[in-house]
Design an enzyme around this catalytic site. Structure first.
Site, mmCIF file in Angstrom:
data_model
loop_
_atom_site.group_PDB
_atom_site.id
_atom_site.type_symbol
_atom_site.label_atom_id
_atom_site.label_comp_id
_atom_site.label_asym_id
_atom_site.label_seq_id
_atom_site.Cartn_x
_atom_site.Cartn_y
_atom_site.Cartn_z
ATOM 1 N N GLY A 32 17.788 -4.268 1.807
ATOM 2 C CA GLY A 32 18.483 -5.403 1.209
ATOM 3 C C GLY A 32 19.218 -6.227 2.249
ATOM 4 O O GLY A 32 18.913 -6.166 3.435
ATOM 5 N N LEU A 34 18.947 -9.382 2.514
ATOM 6 C CA LEU A 34 17.749 -10.058 3.041
ATOM 7 C C LEU A 34 18.099 -11.359 3.756
ATOM 8 O O LEU A 34 19.017 -12.081 3.362
ATOM 9 C CB LEU A 34 16.784 -10.351 1.889
ATOM 10 C CG LEU A 34 16.326 -9.137 1.071
ATOM 11 C CD1 LEU A 34 15.305 -9.575 0.026
ATOM 12 C CD2 LEU A 34 15.746 -8.035 1.944
ATOM 13 N N HIS A 38 13.348 -11.019 6.947
ATOM 14 C CA HIS A 38 12.640 -10.400 5.818
ATOM 15 C C HIS A 38 11.696 -11.410 5.160
ATOM 16 O O HIS A 38 10.596 -11.062 4.731
ATOM 17 C CB HIS A 38 13.642 -9.892 4.780
ATOM 18 C CG HIS A 38 14.564 -8.828 5.289
ATOM 19 N ND1 HIS A 38 15.919 -9.029 5.451
ATOM 20 C CD2 HIS A 38 14.329 -7.555 5.693
ATOM 21 C CE1 HIS A 38 16.481 -7.923 5.909
ATOM 22 N NE2 HIS A 38 15.540 -7.020 6.081
ATOM 23 N N GLU A 149 9.488 -6.489 14.584
ATOM 24 C CA GLU A 149 9.545 -5.967 15.961
ATOM 25 C C GLU A 149 10.977 -5.804 16.451
ATOM 26 O O GLU A 149 11.193 -5.200 17.490
ATOM 27 C CB GLU A 149 8.760 -6.897 16.906
ATOM 28 C CG GLU A 149 7.277 -6.837 16.648
ATOM 29 C CD GLU A 149 6.461 -7.621 17.668
ATOM 30 O OE1 GLU A 149 7.049 -8.417 18.429
ATOM 31 O OE2 GLU A 149 5.230 -7.440 17.669
ATOM 32 N N LYS A 150 11.948 -6.315 15.714
ATOM 33 C CA LYS A 150 13.339 -6.132 16.148
ATOM 34 C C LYS A 150 13.676 -4.644 16.225
ATOM 35 O O LYS A 150 14.335 -4.192 17.151
ATOM 36 C CB LYS A 150 14.299 -6.836 15.215
ATOM 37 C CG LYS A 150 15.703 -6.684 15.720
ATOM 38 C CD LYS A 150 16.713 -7.254 14.786
ATOM 39 C CE LYS A 150 17.953 -6.415 14.843
ATOM 40 N NZ LYS A 150 17.939 -5.323 13.890
ATOM 41 N N GLN A 154 11.673 2.017 15.709
ATOM 42 C CA GLN A 154 11.294 2.411 14.346
ATOM 43 C C GLN A 154 9.820 2.096 14.091
ATOM 44 O O GLN A 154 9.068 2.933 13.571
ATOM 45 C CB GLN A 154 12.190 1.661 13.353
ATOM 46 C CG GLN A 154 11.702 1.677 11.920
ATOM 47 C CD GLN A 154 12.680 1.036 10.963
ATOM 48 O OE1 GLN A 154 13.698 1.618 10.631
ATOM 49 N NE2 GLN A 154 12.383 -0.157 10.493
ATOM 50 N N SER A 186 19.723 -10.063 11.677
ATOM 51 C CA SER A 186 19.964 -8.688 11.252
ATOM 52 C C SER A 186 20.960 -8.708 10.107
ATOM 53 O O SER A 186 21.881 -9.537 10.097
ATOM 54 C CB SER A 186 20.553 -7.893 12.423
ATOM 55 O OG SER A 186 21.160 -6.713 11.945
HETATM 56 O O1 PAF Z 1 14.353 -1.119 8.665
HETATM 57 C C1 PAF Z 1 14.903 -0.798 7.594
HETATM 58 O O2 PAF Z 1 15.472 -1.634 6.862
HETATM 59 C C2 PAF Z 1 14.880 0.660 7.157
HETATM 60 O O3 PAF Z 1 14.971 1.512 8.247
HETATM 61 C C3 PAF Z 1 13.655 1.011 6.282
HETATM 62 C C4 PAF Z 1 12.351 0.869 7.052
HETATM 63 C C5 PAF Z 1 13.620 0.113 5.056
HETATM 64 C C6 PAF Z 1 13.759 2.464 5.808
HETATM 65 O O4 PAF Z 1 14.899 2.681 5.041
#
Ligand code: PAF
Length: 254
Positions: A32, A34, A38, A149-150, A154, A186
């Site tokens: 969220g 957003l 996003h 890519e930020k 992950q 972010s």
């Molecule tokens: O990048 C994020 O917002 C979170 O790490 C994710 C991938 C939704 C997992 O909770």
């Protein structure tokens, strides 16, 4: 199709199972708060798939710091408006108890790269991320899933998970969206004070200009950042640095 909100994991699974024949499903996982980053993920999903699913779930198992979890911005109404405008078909927003009926007894773990960079300061963080992404993928079974890519560490770990477990979802990398100042968008930027917002773009400037990681560290420190790390790894410079109570991360190709 107009936007539909689903809270129950098994309801989402059954609904998508009934729709998926000969259709592609694009998935954008989020916590969220957003923003345009996003939006770029959602636009890409919309352009490449028949159905787009957005998840909004602030996943407690990836927060090693309880304060950080408590303060994570929650902007439900604005998130729904953005999702609707972006043409999202389903918003999945579960409760913790429904996502973790096992109380997190079962976990997915990566034992090397997850311990580096952000993993050093945030023990268990990536176990929580990988576990929840695996759960979400099992419920949605997306054709494609979109990651910014930020959060490059992950993204690499999720690509590795998909490969290691022979999963069918294709991971799509989407470039970092930045303010004109260079600051990477972010959800955490919402917590910066007006003075910190002025200083924050310096993180990206230093990462692209410094000749090596130790010079970047020194420059950030003298600008007022508390540096968690700057590291050059496999052609990419990664950094995490704090301004006041807010931890910012970024990375650039070198
Ligand atoms: O990048 C994020 O917002 C979170 O790490 C994710 C991938 C939704 C997992 O909770």
């Amino acid at each position: 199709m107009s936007l539909r909100i689903i809270h129950q994991p098994l309801e989402l699974k059954a609904t998508l199972a009934g729709l998926r024949q000969n259709k592609t499903i694009g998935f954008v996982p989020t916590m969220g708060a957003l923003h345009s980053g996003h939006r770029a993920l959602l636009q890409r999903s919309k352009s490449e798939n028949d159905i787009t699913v957005l998840s909004i779930f602030v996943n407690p198992t990836q927060f090693n710091d309880k304060e950080d979890l408590k303060k994570y911005p929650r902007t439900w109404d604005a998130d729904l408006a953005l999702a609707d405008a972006a043409g999202v078909d389903f918003v999945f927003s579960p409760e913790f108890a429904d996502m973790y009926p096992d109380h997190f007894r079962y976990q997915l773990m990566e034992k090397e790269f997850s311990q580096a960079l952000c993993g050093k300061d945030r023990p268990g963080h990536f176990d929580g991320v990988l576990s929840v992404v695996m759960k979400l993928f099992n419920l949605i079974q997306p054709t494609r899933a979109y990651f910014g890519e930020k959060d490059f560490q992950q993204l690499r770990l999720i690509e590795g998970m998909v490969e290691a477990f022979f999963m069918s979802t294709k991971i799509v990398r989407v470039p970092t969206v930045r303010e004109s100042s260079g600051l990477a968008l972010s959800s955490r930027n919402l917590r910066l004070t007006p003075e910190e917002i002025q200083l924050a773009p310096r993180l990206h400037q230093v990462l692209i200009q410094a000749v090596n990681a130790s010079e970047a560290t020194a420059q950030l420190q003298s600008s007022g950042f508390q540096v968690d790390y700057v590291e050059d790894l496999e052609g990419r410079r990664y950094a995490a640095a704090r301004l006041g109570k807010v931890r910012l991360i970024d990375n650039v190709k070198i």
